[in-house]
Design an enzyme around this catalytic site. Structure first.
Site, PDB file in Angstrom:
ATOM      1  N   ASP A   1      47.723  43.968  43.520  1.00 56.76           N
ATOM      2  CA  ASP A   1      48.120  44.536  42.237  1.00 56.76           C
ATOM      3  C   ASP A   1      49.384  45.399  42.357  1.00 56.76           C
ATOM      4  O   ASP A   1      49.825  45.998  41.381  1.00 56.76           O
ATOM      5  CB  ASP A   1      46.946  45.332  41.649  1.00 56.76           C
ATOM      6  CG  ASP A   1      46.939  45.332  40.131  1.00 56.76           C
ATOM      7  OD1 ASP A   1      47.574  44.450  39.537  1.00 56.76           O
ATOM      8  OD2 ASP A   1      46.301  46.227  39.540  1.00 56.76           O
TER       9      ASP A   1
ATOM     10  N   ARG B   1      49.785  49.697  32.753  1.00 56.98           N
ATOM     11  CA  ARG B   1      50.686  50.177  31.697  1.00 56.98           C
ATOM     12  C   ARG B   1      50.836  51.693  31.748  1.00 56.98           C
ATOM     13  O   ARG B   1      51.865  52.234  31.332  1.00 56.98           O
ATOM     14  CB  ARG B   1      50.177  49.696  30.329  1.00 56.98           C
ATOM     15  CG  ARG B   1      48.831  50.225  29.947  1.00 56.98           C
ATOM     16  CD  ARG B   1      48.155  49.404  28.863  1.00 56.98           C
ATOM     17  NE  ARG B   1      47.638  48.124  29.369  1.00 56.98           N
ATOM     18  CZ  ARG B   1      47.049  47.186  28.626  1.00 56.98           C
ATOM     19  NH1 ARG B   1      46.901  47.376  27.338  1.00 56.98           N
ATOM     20  NH2 ARG B   1      46.609  46.077  29.165  1.00 56.98           N
TER      21      ARG B   1
ATOM     22  N   LYS C   1      35.561  46.787  38.015  1.00 52.53           N
ATOM     23  CA  LYS C   1      35.583  45.320  37.965  1.00 52.53           C
ATOM     24  C   LYS C   1      34.340  44.760  38.665  1.00 52.53           C
ATOM     25  O   LYS C   1      33.828  45.387  39.586  1.00 52.53           O
ATOM     26  CB  LYS C   1      36.830  44.800  38.706  1.00 52.53           C
ATOM     27  CG  LYS C   1      38.146  45.028  38.001  1.00 52.53           C
ATOM     28  CD  LYS C   1      39.296  44.457  38.826  1.00 52.53           C
ATOM     29  CE  LYS C   1      40.651  44.771  38.205  1.00 52.53           C
ATOM     30  NZ  LYS C   1      40.900  44.075  36.945  1.00 52.53           N
TER      31      LYS C   1
END
Ligand code: BES
Ligand code: ZN
Ligand code: ZN
Length: 497
Positions: free
Chosen positions: A285, A348, A273
């Site tokens: 997170d 995910r 990032k």
């Protein structure tokens, strides 16, 4: 501050020290008494001036407004705006504004006398939540605390409402304590709250909260075949953990599975990032896992009638010579293979293994909660979570819990027509879709592991954090989803299909 002295849940002591009391008399020992007022500016008690006088002083009853009116005798009065209409959510917000109106007072008294249209247990809970969460601050890493902690909340209610309000206030304090703990966990820096430390904390919370705990370390995860979680952890020098917590009441009426994204820090991995403010927020997170741990800590006190098993997939996501590369294929717990096309779509991946464990346990429904996609933040902003799922009944139950707690959700479609976007050339699936519908693609990815279990997915990338102090949300981590999941679990009924 050495890491051994670091307390990951400093507000636990603060919120446990709060006492709540309910009275039908004006509390003479209070320094300040708050009255919620709508834009009709009808205070309902003599405060030395009427609606015109208040308006001249700039107080119109707008939501978020307050005015302090010093009194000759008895507690000073603070009027807090509700806006045009009265609702439990507006009253919760007003309680937060009132508690902050005099930030050096250790006690606050709130009048809800006259609000007879509402269930007083529900309203009292909301008032306590508002006051306690409105005064939340994160002080653990300062040499000296900047803020003064709230120690006492007094609710002034009509005679007939005392008993209901007492029960509600006690419940509200438990919910606020869980939400504050959730904020602590998310506010904790990634270097201070690592997956192994989170695992240890979960173990100690489990012991005091009457839960069974199994904390799977890296070796265990290898033998369990949790290749997706291990793939995310591959670049890190710190071990991952899969935290499994089980709450079993007497004669459970159902079994709920809660799955949380626990990325202790998301650098993006090889798909690094940029070094901006959003990147710095990636210590949060793990907000999903933090909210579930906090919920688990209060299930017994809340006398939740269903069994709940939590699966918290914890690791940081780091770039290094050992990190997962773009194009690598991971073998997940279910055997499904995943081609990693962006290492920043790591949430995910870890959730896939956790969901697989939940389905193996034959839970009646799964709720997962995750700071999953920037797209959810873009679509719905910082006040609303995206919810997607495969079962209308579960989605309705989530919406009811969201309404009750004012942790608002908005449903996005789990549109199967986008599923081909996740097709991989060499594996069963890839971990990114196209350039649009990012939150839907992420949910479609998760749905592969969920299979037929009734399921809802909460994407809290937006509301996990607040940039401003606003009502019950303070700046920094909000603990969003904690009260929602607690209410969901408390009211959960297995869908009939
Ligand atoms: N943790 C982030 C999502 C996020 C963004 C949470 C902003 C809170 C605020 C997640 O792991 C991520 O980086 N997602 C990517 C997915 C993309 C690569 C498909 C994103 O949203 O950009
Ligand atoms: Zn990411
Ligand atoms: Zn992430």
């Amino acid at each position: 501050m050495t890491s051994s002295a670091f307390n990951p849940v400093p507000s636990d002591g603060v919120t446990r020290a709060v006492t709540v009391s309910v009275t039908s008399q004006t509390p003479t020992d209070a320094t300040l008494l708050a009255y919620p007022v709508t834009t009709a500016n009808d205070v309902g008690t003599d405060v030395g001036t009427g609606p015109e006088g208040l308006e001249r002083l700039g107080f119109t009853g707008r939501a978020g407004q307050h005015i302090i009116l010093p009194q000759q005798s008895g507690p000073d009065v603070v009027l807090v705006g509700l806006g045009d209409d009265v609702s439990v959510a507006a009253l919760r917000d007003a309680a937060a504004v009132a508690a902050r109106a005099v930030p050096t007072d250790t006690g606050v008294a709130l009048s809800i006398a006259g609000f007879s249209d509402f269930d007083h247990a529900e309203l009292a809970a909301a008032m306590v939540e508002g006051a306690v969460l409105g005064r939340y601050t994160y002080e653990e890493l300062r040499s000296e605390a900047k803020a003064i902690a709230l120690q006492q909340v007094t609710l002034v209610v009509d005679d007939a409402a005392v008993t209901a309000a007492q029960a509600g206030a006690a419940r509200g304090l438990i919910l606020a304590r869980a939400a504050a703990m959730s904020r602590d966990l998310a506010n904790a820096p990634g270097g201070s709250l690592t997956a192994p430390i989170f695992g240890e904390l979960a173990r100690s919370i489990a012991e005091s909260a009457g839960l069974e705990a199994t904390i799977h370390d890296k070796a265990a995860l290898e033998s369990m075949g949790c290749g997706a979680l291990l793939g995310v952890n591959a670049g890190s020098t710190t071990e991952p953990r899969m935290v499994v917590l089980k709450y079993t009441p007497d004669n459970p009426t159902a079994h709920l599975g809660l799955v949380g994204k626990g990325i202790m820090y998301d650098s993006g991995g090889i798909s690094l990032k940029p070094s901006d403010g959003m990147h710095a927020a990636m210590k949060m997170d793990m907000s999903g896992a933090g909210s579930i741990l906090s919920v688990m800590s209060v299930l017994r006190e809340l006398e939740v009638p269903v069994a709940v098993t939590a699966y918290l997939a914890c690791t940081d996501n780091m770039p290094s010579g050992s990190a997962t590369k773009l194009g690598d294929v991971l073998v997940s717990r279910s055997g499904r293979t995943i081609e990693v096309m962006n290492t920043d779509a790591e949430g995910r991946l870890v959730l896939a293994d956790a969901i697989a464990l939940a389905t193996e346990n034959n839970v009646d429904a799964i709720i997962d909660i995750a700071t999953l996609t920037g797209a959810a933040l873009m679509a719905l902003g910082p006040l609303t979570a995206a919810v997607l799922g495969n079962d209308d009944d579960i989605l309705t139950q989530v919406e009811m819990a969201a309404e009750l707690t004012d942790e608002r959700v908005w449903q996005l479609p789990l549109d199967e027509r986008y599923r081909p976007w996740l097709d991989s050339d060499i594996a069963d699936i890839k971990n990114i879709g196209g350039t649009s519908a990012g939150s839907i693609a992420a949910a479609l990815f998760l749905s592969e592991w969920v299979e037929d279990t009734p399921w809802a997915h909460l994407d809290i990338a937006g509301p996990m954090r607040s940039e401003t102090v606003e009502a019950w949300r303070t700046k920094g981590a909000t603990g969003f989803g904690t009260r929602l999941l607690a209410e969901f679990a408390a009211n959960f009924v297995t869908p009939e299909n």
